[in-house]
Design a protein around this motif. Structure first.
Motif, PDB file in Angstrom:
ATOM      1  N   ALA A   5      16.628  -3.426   8.216  1.00 61.93           N
ATOM      2  CA  ALA A   5      18.146  -3.415   7.935  1.00 61.93           C
ATOM      3  C   ALA A   5      18.747  -2.333   8.013  1.00 61.93           C
ATOM      4  O   ALA A   5      20.162  -2.240   7.837  1.00 61.93           O
ATOM      5  CB  ALA A   5      18.093  -4.087   6.406  1.00 61.93           C
ATOM      6  N   ARG A   6      18.138  -1.320   8.253  1.00 62.58           N
ATOM      7  CA  ARG A   6      18.796  -0.006   8.234  1.00 62.58           C
ATOM      8  C   ARG A   6      19.284   0.315   9.788  1.00 62.58           C
ATOM      9  O   ARG A   6      20.057   1.329   9.850  1.00 62.58           O
ATOM     10  CB  ARG A   6      17.889   1.208   7.956  1.00 62.58           C
ATOM     11  CG  ARG A   6      17.342   1.106   6.470  1.00 62.58           C
ATOM     12  CD  ARG A   6      16.261   2.096   6.163  1.00 62.58           C
ATOM     13  NE  ARG A   6      14.973   1.752   6.802  1.00 62.58           N
ATOM     14  CZ  ARG A   6      13.898   2.336   6.805  1.00 62.58           C
ATOM     15  NH1 ARG A   6      14.005   3.408   5.936  1.00 62.58           N
ATOM     16  NH2 ARG A   6      12.739   2.168   7.436  1.00 62.58           N
ATOM     17  N   THR A   7      18.759  -0.226  10.615  1.00 61.73           N
ATOM     18  CA  THR A   7      19.193   0.204  12.069  1.00 61.73           C
ATOM     19  C   THR A   7      19.513  -1.012  12.950  1.00 61.73           C
ATOM     20  O   THR A   7      18.856  -1.964  12.323  1.00 61.73           O
ATOM     21  CB  THR A   7      18.367   1.025  12.751  1.00 61.73           C
ATOM     22  OG1 THR A   7      17.045   0.123  12.736  1.00 61.73           O
ATOM     23  CG2 THR A   7      17.996   2.438  12.242  1.00 61.73           C
ATOM     24  N   ASP A 207      28.528  -8.401   5.716  1.00 62.75           N
ATOM     25  CA  ASP A 207      27.492  -7.528   5.987  1.00 62.75           C
ATOM     26  C   ASP A 207      26.822  -7.250   7.281  1.00 62.75           C
ATOM     27  O   ASP A 207      26.503  -8.287   8.107  1.00 62.75           O
ATOM     28  CB  ASP A 207      26.399  -7.823   4.925  1.00 62.75           C
ATOM     29  CG  ASP A 207      25.309  -6.619   4.806  1.00 62.75           C
ATOM     30  OD1 ASP A 207      25.604  -5.697   5.237  1.00 62.75           O
ATOM     31  OD2 ASP A 207      24.187  -6.785   4.195  1.00 62.75           O
ATOM     32  N   GLN A 209      24.582  -4.882   7.895  1.00 60.78           N
ATOM     33  CA  GLN A 209      23.217  -4.408   8.021  1.00 60.78           C
ATOM     34  C   GLN A 209      22.224  -5.540   8.535  1.00 60.78           C
ATOM     35  O   GLN A 209      22.275  -6.649   8.329  1.00 60.78           O
ATOM     36  CB  GLN A 209      22.788  -4.106   6.581  1.00 60.78           C
ATOM     37  CG  GLN A 209      23.555  -2.840   5.958  1.00 60.78           C
ATOM     38  CD  GLN A 209      23.344  -1.465   6.607  1.00 60.78           C
ATOM     39  OE1 GLN A 209      22.029  -1.598   7.179  1.00 60.78           O
ATOM     40  NE2 GLN A 209      24.279  -0.858   6.824  1.00 60.78           N
ATOM     41  N   GLY A 210      21.610  -4.796   9.284  1.00 58.35           N
ATOM     42  CA  GLY A 210      20.560  -5.988   9.930  1.00 58.35           C
ATOM     43  C   GLY A 210      21.023  -6.854  11.027  1.00 58.35           C
ATOM     44  O   GLY A 210      20.205  -7.675  11.406  1.00 58.35           O
ATOM     45  N   GLN A 211      22.246  -6.577  11.411  1.00 61.01           N
ATOM     46  CA  GLN A 211      22.631  -7.465  12.410  1.00 61.01           C
ATOM     47  C   GLN A 211      22.333  -6.853  14.038  1.00 61.01           C
ATOM     48  O   GLN A 211      21.995  -5.710  14.032  1.00 61.01           O
ATOM     49  CB  GLN A 211      24.171  -7.434  12.264  1.00 61.01           C
ATOM     50  CG  GLN A 211      24.485  -8.079  11.072  1.00 61.01           C
ATOM     51  CD  GLN A 211      24.384  -9.588  11.140  1.00 61.01           C
ATOM     52  OE1 GLN A 211      23.819 -10.258  12.166  1.00 61.01           O
ATOM     53  NE2 GLN A 211      24.720 -10.379  10.058  1.00 61.01           N
TER      54      GLN A 211
END
Length: 467
Positions: A5-7, A207, A209-211
């Motif tokens: 989820a961070r990158t 959100d 994140q994690g996409q």
């Protein structure tokens, strides 16, 4: 599939890698299966070839007069027709001195110059492939031939043995690819659901994140739109609330001044009465706008929900509208079969006052208005019905639009009452519906509350009427 989820990650690369990996694994499995089947089939072919060679060697080492090969034109009883079906000739001086039953009486190949080699030729409309070999002294030659159709028979047997496993692996590959693409594309569906869940009350950023990388530009642009839309709605609500709040004080003062002037100038009583009525309508409009401005930004989780006793609320409602109902000549009846209802008490009062006030305002003298709280279909229902002039089907679909008023009515109104009722129903998760009123005439408004654990009173009709 675990996702960091961070990158951001690449949807295209993940999908390509998943399909390539699945295809490689299934290709190796299918190759191994096809190799095993082909090995079995070709083994049978070579076994038949060895058997044919044994027959030829036996014939080649037998005395010419004892061979009897020319006389045996058909296989012995019980013999199987060998699928390789090789025929040979022993040729001496361009004459066939020995041959198998399936070989022609004349040499396959005449005037062969080389020591050995393959020749493709046509014999009696049959295409043959023949191998010719001469002895070192060139005293005789051996010609071994095979019909071309026999080779195609072997291919057909292989195809018959392989088509079902190939089809099975193809279907398996299709299923695996479908499953993998579904897993890889799952973030698209989750993002679409998150976007579809957005409402004017929930314009929070999606959100990121994690996409996957491919979705990041879309999510960024959408978040920008949501941010601007939220700011615009907040500004509109603040303006409406501020304007309504600021107008209440001068309107109240204006109303008092008109009352004072009416007492000072009794000869102008009629114009002042009309002015007071207009001020009252304007005050009601301002109050409705202020109510909507307070309701719009609320979310369901922010409601101060509690168990509201309905009978005392109905009795208060009866007392508030008794005089107006009597003045208009309308029968107002209330029936309460529910003890308590999970709701915001202030908002529930606003709903009932709006619905009853509308029914009394638009019904002519001699009409009936009934308010009831009953259980219906596993839900708590509050209904207000009348037998007045009613509303046509097309207008019913627009009743909750802000500032919409049915044409042809002489009564005043702001067109915001049912909009407020709809908004309160949404906040409580209740279903608002419009239909026919009493005895198939007039208008009926129903509010079906979500299932709750409210108490139930003994079902009895208790009409409380005012003429």
């Amino acid at each position: 599939m675990s996702i960091d989820a961070r990158t951001p990650w690449s949807l295209r690369r993940r999908l390509l890698g998943a399909i390539l990996a699945a295809s490689a694994v299934l290709w190796l499995a299918s190759l191994g299966t096809l190799t095993a089947i082909a090995w079995q089939e070709t083994g049978e072919v070579f076994d038949d070839a060895l058997e044919e060679s044994a027959y030829m060697l036996m014939a080649a080492t037998t005395d010419l007069e004892a061979r009897g090969l020319l006389a045996r034109q058909n296989p012995l009883e019980g013999d199987e027709v060998r699928r390789v079906d090789m025929q040979y000739q022993i040729v001496v001086g361009n004459q066939v001195v020995q041959r198998t039953a399936g070989a022609p009486g004349r040499p396959f190949v005449g005037a062969f110059d080389d020591d050995h080699g393959f020749v493709d030729l046509l014999v009696d409309d049959d295409r043959w492939r023949v191998f010719v070999v001469r002895d070192e002294a060139r005293r005789f030659e051996v010609q071994v031939g095979q019909r071309a159709e026999k080779r195609f028979d072997i291919l057909e047997e292989l195809a018959d043995a392989l088509w079902l496993p190939v089809l099975g692996f193809f279907l398996l590959l299709a299923f695996v690819v479908w499953w993998l693409t579904g897993r890889v594309l799952a973030p698209l569906h989750r993002t679409a659901q998150a976007i579809a869940a957005k409402t004017p009350e929930d314009l929070a950023r999606v959100d990121a994140q994690g996409q996957p990388r491919e979705l990041l530009p879309i999510i960024t642009a959408l978040n920008g739109v949501l941010g601007r839309l939220d700011a615009a709605l907040q500004a509109e609500r603040r303006f409406t609330a501020d304007a309504a709040h600021e107008l209440r004080t001068p309107l109240a003062g204006l109303h008092m001044h008109v009352q004072l002037l009416q007492r000072q100038h009794p000869d102008l009583s009629a114009p002042f009465r009309k002015l007071r009525t207009d001020i009252g309508r304007l005050t009601a409009l301002v109050d409705s706008l202020l109510t909507l401005a307070r309701l719009d930004p609320l979310a369901r989780a922010q409601l101060a929900g509690q168990e509201v006793a309905l009978r005392p609320l109905f009795e208060t409602l009866q007392a508030e509208y008794a005089d107006e109902a009597a003045r208009r000549g309308i029968t107002l009846a209330l029936r309460c079969e529910i003890g308590t209802l999970q709701a915001d008490p202030q908002m529930l009062g606003i709903v009932l006052r709006n619905l009853v006030g509308n029914a009394l305002r638009y019904c002519p003298a001699g009409s009936r208005v009934e308010v009831e709280a009953v259980h219906h279909g596993g839900r708590d229902r509050i209904a207000v019905r009348d037998d007045g002039p009613g509303v046509d089907e097309a207008s019913r679909r627009r009743l909750t639009e802000r500032f919409f008023r049915v044409l042809g009515t002489e009564e005043g109104g702001s067109g915001l009452g049912l909009s407020i009722v709809k908004r309160i129903a949404e906040l409580h998760g209740a279903k608002l519906a419009f239909g026919p009123g009493l005895d198939g005439r007039g208008l009926g408004v129903t509010l079906d509350w979500p299932p709750s654990h409210g108490t139930v009173l003994t079902a009895r009709r208790r009409p409380e009427a005012n003429q």
